[in-house]
Design an enzyme around this catalytic site. Structure first.
Site, mmCIF file in Angstrom:
data_model
loop_
_atom_site.group_PDB
_atom_site.id
_atom_site.type_symbol
_atom_site.label_atom_id
_atom_site.label_comp_id
_atom_site.label_asym_id
_atom_site.label_seq_id
_atom_site.Cartn_x
_atom_site.Cartn_y
_atom_site.Cartn_z
ATOM 1 N N HIS A 193 22.316 63.102 30.065
ATOM 2 C CA HIS A 193 22.588 61.902 28.889
ATOM 3 C C HIS A 193 23.750 62.041 28.035
ATOM 4 O O HIS A 193 24.081 63.053 27.949
ATOM 5 C CB HIS A 193 21.097 62.073 28.259
ATOM 6 C CG HIS A 193 20.839 60.966 27.798
ATOM 7 N ND1 HIS A 193 21.265 60.619 26.357
ATOM 8 C CD2 HIS A 193 20.062 59.744 27.731
ATOM 9 C CE1 HIS A 193 21.080 59.152 25.884
ATOM 10 N NE2 HIS A 193 20.003 58.876 26.696
ATOM 11 N N ASP A 198 14.249 58.587 32.749
ATOM 12 C CA ASP A 198 14.119 58.228 34.067
ATOM 13 C C ASP A 198 13.824 58.865 35.231
ATOM 14 O O ASP A 198 13.752 58.595 36.423
ATOM 15 C CB ASP A 198 15.457 57.276 34.240
ATOM 16 C CG ASP A 198 15.651 56.083 33.503
ATOM 17 O OD1 ASP A 198 14.582 55.606 33.163
ATOM 18 O OD2 ASP A 198 16.811 55.641 32.978
HETATM 19 N N1 CMC Z 1 24.574 64.976 38.326
HETATM 20 C C1 CMC Z 1 25.384 65.978 38.583
HETATM 21 N N2 CMC Z 1 26.350 66.091 37.875
HETATM 22 C C2 CMC Z 1 26.223 65.383 36.707
HETATM 23 C C3 CMC Z 1 25.294 64.374 36.178
HETATM 24 C C4 CMC Z 1 24.382 64.191 37.398
HETATM 25 N N3 CMC Z 1 23.330 63.634 37.192
HETATM 26 N N4 CMC Z 1 25.404 63.963 35.187
HETATM 27 C C5 CMC Z 1 26.550 64.217 34.584
HETATM 28 N N5 CMC Z 1 27.240 65.367 35.395
HETATM 29 C C6 CMC Z 1 28.340 66.065 35.274
HETATM 30 C C7 CMC Z 1 29.578 65.171 35.514
HETATM 31 O O1 CMC Z 1 29.890 65.068 36.955
HETATM 32 C C8 CMC Z 1 30.545 66.109 34.583
HETATM 33 O O2 CMC Z 1 31.067 67.128 35.149
HETATM 34 P P1 CMC Z 1 32.419 67.718 34.887
HETATM 35 O O3 CMC Z 1 32.516 68.158 33.621
HETATM 36 O O4 CMC Z 1 32.692 68.601 35.990
HETATM 37 O O5 CMC Z 1 33.347 66.651 35.519
HETATM 38 C C9 CMC Z 1 29.785 66.408 33.352
HETATM 39 O O6 CMC Z 1 28.437 66.614 33.974
HETATM 40 C C10 CMC Z 1 29.587 65.236 32.302
HETATM 41 O O7 CMC Z 1 29.217 64.151 32.794
HETATM 42 P P2 CMC Z 1 29.804 62.804 32.468
HETATM 43 O O8 CMC Z 1 29.651 61.770 33.495
HETATM 44 O O9 CMC Z 1 31.070 62.827 31.793
HETATM 45 O O10 CMC Z 1 28.798 62.364 31.225
HETATM 46 P P3 CMC Z 1 28.377 60.973 30.663
HETATM 47 O O11 CMC Z 1 27.929 61.362 29.000
HETATM 48 O O12 CMC Z 1 29.739 59.854 30.725
HETATM 49 O O13 CMC Z 1 27.475 60.319 31.608
HETATM 50 C C11 CMC Z 1 25.171 59.832 32.234
HETATM 51 C C12 CMC Z 1 26.213 60.245 30.995
HETATM 52 C C13 CMC Z 1 23.698 59.564 31.752
HETATM 53 C C14 CMC Z 1 25.950 58.443 32.668
HETATM 54 C C15 CMC Z 1 25.344 60.731 33.367
HETATM 55 O O14 CMC Z 1 24.756 62.179 33.164
HETATM 56 C C16 CMC Z 1 24.865 60.309 34.754
HETATM 57 O O15 CMC Z 1 25.622 59.713 35.564
HETATM 58 N N6 CMC Z 1 23.529 60.664 35.164
HETATM 59 C C17 CMC Z 1 22.861 60.094 36.186
HETATM 60 C C18 CMC Z 1 22.531 58.589 35.814
HETATM 61 C C19 CMC Z 1 21.174 58.488 34.886
HETATM 62 O O16 CMC Z 1 20.376 59.305 34.926
HETATM 63 N N7 CMC Z 1 21.319 57.523 33.921
HETATM 64 C C20 CMC Z 1 20.060 57.366 32.973
HETATM 65 C C21 CMC Z 1 20.580 58.019 31.473
HETATM 66 S S1 CMC Z 1 19.078 58.085 30.565
HETATM 67 C C22 CMC Z 1 18.269 56.422 30.275
HETATM 68 C C23 CMC Z 1 19.603 55.437 29.719
HETATM 69 O O17 CMC Z 1 19.484 55.748 28.550
HETATM 70 O O18 CMC Z 1 19.752 54.390 30.247
#
Ligand code: CMC
Length: 412
Positions: A291, A348
């Site tokens: 998140h 989720d």
């Molecule tokens: N599985 C594996 N690795 C992950 C995941 C995941 N679900 N989420 C983040 N990471 C890793 C990402 O690859 C990155 O690694 P590195 O530092 O080595 O490059 C690190 O964690 C930071 O991630 P980020 O993508 O830069 O984080 P963000 O704040 O941009 O994204 C997120 C947040 C929710 C989009 C992301 O965690 C994600 O894609 N999660 C899966 C989709 C999901 O469950 N979304 C629902 C969010 S909650 C409901 C809502 O509010 O809508």
């Protein structure tokens, strides 16, 4: 400018890109765009307050109607106010013929496309919405217009469940089931979808889910709604755009993606392998994990995890969805990759399991998220209109200038 002169952005940390024009906050992480008295999140401690109340309190004692009133009006309703509010919602559940036609014509499309289009269609014929937009454009946003804005907001809250249920019925070639005025928001939604008296635990599950998702500060969908509202377009257009933003798998679409992945995984014994694959460079992300704001266990996930457990205890877990999710969670919580990045299951991760067993097809999970979040979207719009300013950020131009125009027949 030749290729050798091409400008580049250098990533100096996960969230800041150094560009020739200055630092870019990638994905606007932690950028403040407004003040709010609706929701507060302590991402480090995993706490969510809605109008000052802990989400756990609202989930344990409230109904969606109560929480929606709270979000829109800033305080909990007394019994009479709640009754009147519920009556107003019931009276606004029906749709315009235009919206019904849109839903019918998009019966074969993903329901989020249909919802986006139906919200826009409904708005085009809602006189209050048009009158409000006109007043805003004329620079009027006084008590009368604010009251009108709340009325339009309430109508949006009332109508979205009907849009979802009607789309479901059209998609399956079934007769529409008209809203029932003796049922709560959650119960009526299940009734309109399935055309039968809903199970009380299923009603509780939908109500709980609607409460948990009702607002969450300024995620992508709410920001989208604010951007559109800031142009003085109209409230329905802002909500239609927010539906489009919510649809993405990085936002609201994660509940659908999570359950699809559990079905694909098929057995809890595969959890370790799946979690390990997600830790590899370029590996698939685990849906429902991580998140932008929570760097601790999502408090909503905790509540819905308990509900899902109760639900499968009563109705069984024939597809092993709960067991798979539990096994994945165990692996995630003990994985150094996820621990170091402070990635935990989010709401989720758990929310789709009970829906699936209620018979809600997974493409309808995100629409139900929209049915809840609509109240947050509109409340943030109302707050923003108190001191509106159009959103207009800048981009750092990285391309060439003064390129000579070459006539088409002289181009290679
Ligand atoms: N599985 C594996 N690795 C992950 C995941 C995941 N679900 N989420 C983040 N990471 C890793 C990402 O690859 C990155 O690694 P590195 O530092 O080595 O490059 C690190 O964690 C930071 O991630 P980020 O993508 O830069 O984080 P963000 O704040 O941009 O994204 C997120 C947040 C929710 C989009 C992301 O965690 C994600 O894609 N999660 C899966 C989709 C999901 O469950 N979304 C629902 C969010 S909650 C409901 C809502 O509010 O809508």
């Amino acid at each position: 400018m030749g290729m050798s002169e091409q400008k580049v952005c250098i990533e100096t940390s996960g969230k800041i890109l150094q560009s020739p024009c200055g630092p870019i906050i990638h994905g606007l992480e932690d950028v403040l765009v407004k003040t709010t008295s609706i929701t507060d999140i302590d991402g480090d401690r995993g706490i969510l307050w809605i109008r000052g109340y802990r989400v756990e309190e609202l989930a344990a004692h409230g109904s969606y109607e109560e929480v929606a009133y709270l979000i829109l009006r800033g305080r909990l309703p007394n019994r009479r106010e709640l009754q009147e509010f519920s009556e107003r919602l019931k009276a606004s559940r029906e749709l315009s013929p235009a919206a019904v036609e849109v839903l019918r014509s998009l019966a074969k499309a993903h329901p989020m496309f249909a919802l986006e289009a139906a919200v826009a269609a409904e708005g085009a014929f809602d006189e209050d919405n048009l009158k409000l937009a006109e007043a805003l454009r004329a620079g009027r946003y006084k008590e009368e217009e604010k009251a009108l804005a709340v009325k339009v907001a309430e109508k949006l809250v009332a109508k979205i469940p009907t849009m979802i249920a009607y789309h479901y019925r059209f998609s399956r070639g079934l007769e529409l089931v008209r809203p029932r005025h003796d049922l709560s928001h959650a119960a009526n939604f299940l009734y309109m979808m399935f055309g039968r008296e809903p199970d009380p635990l299923a009603v509780r599950g939908i109500d709980l889910y609607l409460i948990l998702h009702s607002d969450h500060e300024v995620p992508a969908s709410t920001f989208t709604a604010l951007v559109v509202a800031s142009t003085l377009s109209d409230m329905y257009s802002a909500v239609a755009a927010a539906v489009g933003a919510l649809k993405g798998p990085l936002h609201g679409g994660a509940n659908e993606a999570a359950v699809k992945s559990y079905l694909q995984i098929g057995d809890p014994s595969k959890a370790k392998e799946v979690v390990e694959a997600a830790t590899k460079p370029g590996g698939p992300k685990l849906m429902g994990v991580g998140h932008r704001v929570y760097k601790a266990y999502d408090p909503r996930a905790k509540i819905f995890r308990e509900f899902s457990q109760e639900y499968v205890k009563k109705f069984g877990d024939p597809q092993k969805l709960y067991a798979i999710a539990e096994a994945i969670e165990r692996e995630v919580l003990s994985s150094p990759y996820f621990q170091q990045r402070r990635l935990y299951p989010n709401v989720d991760f758990w929310s789709g399991i009970a829906f699936y067993y209620m018979g809600v097809p997974y493409e309808y999970f995100t629409p139900i998220f929209a049915a809840s979040r609509v109240v947050g979207w509109v409340a943030h719009i109302l707050e923003y209109w108190e001191n509106n300013r159009i959103f207009r950020p800048r981009a750092c131009y990285m391309g060439p200038h003064d390129v000579p125009y070459v006539p088409i027949d002289q181009r290679s």
